[in-house]
Scaffold this motif. Structure first.
Motif, mmCIF file in Angstrom:
data_model
loop_
_atom_site.group_PDB
_atom_site.id
_atom_site.type_symbol
_atom_site.label_atom_id
_atom_site.label_comp_id
_atom_site.label_asym_id
_atom_site.label_seq_id
_atom_site.Cartn_x
_atom_site.Cartn_y
_atom_site.Cartn_z
ATOM 1 N N ASP B 58 -16.409 2.313 -6.441
ATOM 2 C CA ASP B 58 -15.477 3.027 -7.316
ATOM 3 C C ASP B 58 -14.181 3.378 -6.577
ATOM 4 O OD1 ASP B 58 -17.305 2.849 -9.339
ATOM 5 O OD2 ASP B 58 -17.826 4.971 -9.405
ATOM 6 N N LEU B 59 -14.288 3.770 -5.308
ATOM 7 C CA LEU B 59 -13.083 4.082 -4.528
ATOM 8 C C LEU B 59 -12.177 2.855 -4.439
ATOM 9 C CD1 LEU B 59 -14.212 6.190 -1.422
ATOM 10 C CD2 LEU B 59 -12.654 6.914 -3.234
ATOM 11 N N ALA B 61 -12.090 0.270 -6.438
ATOM 12 C CA ALA B 61 -11.569 -0.042 -7.777
ATOM 13 C C ALA B 61 -10.421 0.897 -8.137
ATOM 14 C CB ALA B 61 -12.696 0.065 -8.814
ATOM 15 N N TYR B 62 -10.576 2.177 -7.813
ATOM 16 C CA TYR B 62 -9.509 3.137 -8.114
ATOM 17 C C TYR B 62 -8.231 2.796 -7.352
ATOM 18 C CZ TYR B 62 -6.693 7.293 -8.401
ATOM 19 O OH TYR B 62 -5.632 8.140 -8.614
ATOM 20 N N PHE B 63 -8.354 2.566 -6.044
ATOM 21 C CA PHE B 63 -7.152 2.327 -5.238
ATOM 22 C C PHE B 63 -6.488 0.995 -5.592
ATOM 23 C CE2 PHE B 63 -8.717 5.941 -2.861
ATOM 24 C CZ PHE B 63 -7.529 6.610 -2.612
ATOM 25 N N ARG B 65 -6.253 -0.058 -8.607
ATOM 26 C CA ARG B 65 -5.486 0.251 -9.818
ATOM 27 C C ARG B 65 -4.272 1.123 -9.490
ATOM 28 N NH1 ARG B 65 -10.418 -1.038 -11.301
ATOM 29 N NH2 ARG B 65 -10.843 -1.839 -13.387
ATOM 30 N N LEU B 66 -4.448 2.029 -8.536
ATOM 31 C CA LEU B 66 -3.349 2.922 -8.151
ATOM 32 C C LEU B 66 -2.240 2.136 -7.451
ATOM 33 C CD1 LEU B 66 -2.570 5.977 -8.151
ATOM 34 C CD2 LEU B 66 -3.459 6.075 -5.810
ATOM 35 N N VAL B 67 -2.636 1.138 -6.674
ATOM 36 C CA VAL B 67 -1.684 0.305 -5.932
ATOM 37 C C VAL B 67 -2.041 -1.163 -6.168
ATOM 38 C CG1 VAL B 67 -0.516 0.000 -3.718
ATOM 39 C CG2 VAL B 67 -1.825 2.109 -4.115
ATOM 40 N N ILE B 92 1.047 0.676 1.597
ATOM 41 C CA ILE B 92 1.074 1.874 0.739
ATOM 42 C C ILE B 92 -0.267 2.614 0.812
ATOM 43 C CG2 ILE B 92 1.253 2.705 -1.640
ATOM 44 C CD1 ILE B 92 3.201 0.315 -2.150
ATOM 45 N N LEU B 96 -1.256 6.475 2.049
ATOM 46 C CA LEU B 96 -1.976 7.432 1.199
ATOM 47 C C LEU B 96 -3.271 7.948 1.836
ATOM 48 C CD1 LEU B 96 -1.670 5.780 -2.334
ATOM 49 C CD2 LEU B 96 -0.958 8.115 -1.763
#
Lengths: 137, 137, 137
Positions: B58-59, B61-63, B65-67, B92, B96
């Motif tokens: 999940d981490l 997948a989230y990152f 989408r964020l970048v 980037i 973060l």
């Protein structure tokens, strides 16, 4: 051993001060740990690539999209806006990016990677004097 | 006391090396402070949950989408794209996420929480050898 | 010198504990480096402005938009959702925000800036007891 670095900023950008830090580290010790902490909540310390200046341009562009000015329609929910549209976004960027950095030092040299430079990343529009507290032991 | 850890990575993922660090810490000291610093600007060090592997999925997948990759329409403003669509997004993500971590050590053991593991989070697609500088005092 | 701070939290908010830390630092030493590390993967340590409480409100509002609950349509790809819609978002926020902080100390006082306070930022909905490991040397 402690000192302070003063960095004058003129608006959002990355201001490298690797050479100043390297000089101080060499003058005070051999093996140990360097800590830097920025004494502000609207600017950050970052370690980033120092080879291609486009990396810095892109980083600034990305963070301005991730945290738009409070004048932007998407940010209308912000309430801490007294000091202008860059006020609260600066605090948010300062939460997202490092306030302190640690770098092991061996034989008087910081163990940075080949492409790593140390920067103050300024989030405010107006000129500022930023102070970075440094500790070596 | 200093050392280096070498972590071979094969694309974006979290690579745990808690056990290696724990072994070194136990061999060099009792009470003190451990510092880890990754010597790269396109991978990160993170402390995250080590119980359920879905947290890592999940981490990532989230990152992503964020970048998103610079080939994504929303990222067309990026200019540092010579080394492929994962090049600038990796920088980037490295801004973060942490470049250095500090963990207090007592009686030869890191004072991590029950569910905390130490990871290299790789942001590049191709295999890399990542070096982490470690300091204990 | 080491200790632990216990912070009781009641849902997402910033919980300041600067005064507790300052008291401990003054009792154990004069010049040195303070390290704080939170022993959890669903809460963070942040240094932020302590003057205007609206900064905290805005920070929470921003991070809830950046990382919405897993019940939100945009977050349906998340899989680690057993403990409720705030579970995986809490881990993501804990990756984005600091797990450890370092503050140089001179003459028994932390070298924080005028407006800098130290906070636990809680990401979970239910009450929690958070433990922060502290090291001074």
């Amino acid at each position: 051993m402690q000192t302070s670095f003063q960095i004058e900023t003129q608006g959002p950008a990355l201001y490298e001060f690797t050479a100043q830090v390297a000089r101080w580290v060499q003058s005070v010790g051999s093996d140990g740990l360097l800590t830097l902490m920025i004494r502000h909540t609207s600017a950050s310390l970052v370690i980033q690539e120092n080879a291609d200046p486009e990396v810095q341009t892109d980083l600034l562009a990305y963070f301005d999209r991730l945290v738009p000015p409070s004048s932007d329609a998407s940010m209308r929910y912000l309430t801490h806006t007294y000091e202008g549209p860059d006020d609260m976004p600066a605090h948010i960027k300062a939460a997202l990016l490092p306030v302190s950095l640690q770098i092991p030092v061996a034989q008087g040299r910081m163990r940075l990677g080949t492409w790593q430079g140390i920067y103050v990343m300024e989030h405010r529009l107006r000129p500022q004097r930023r102070e970075i507290a440094a500790h070596f032991a």
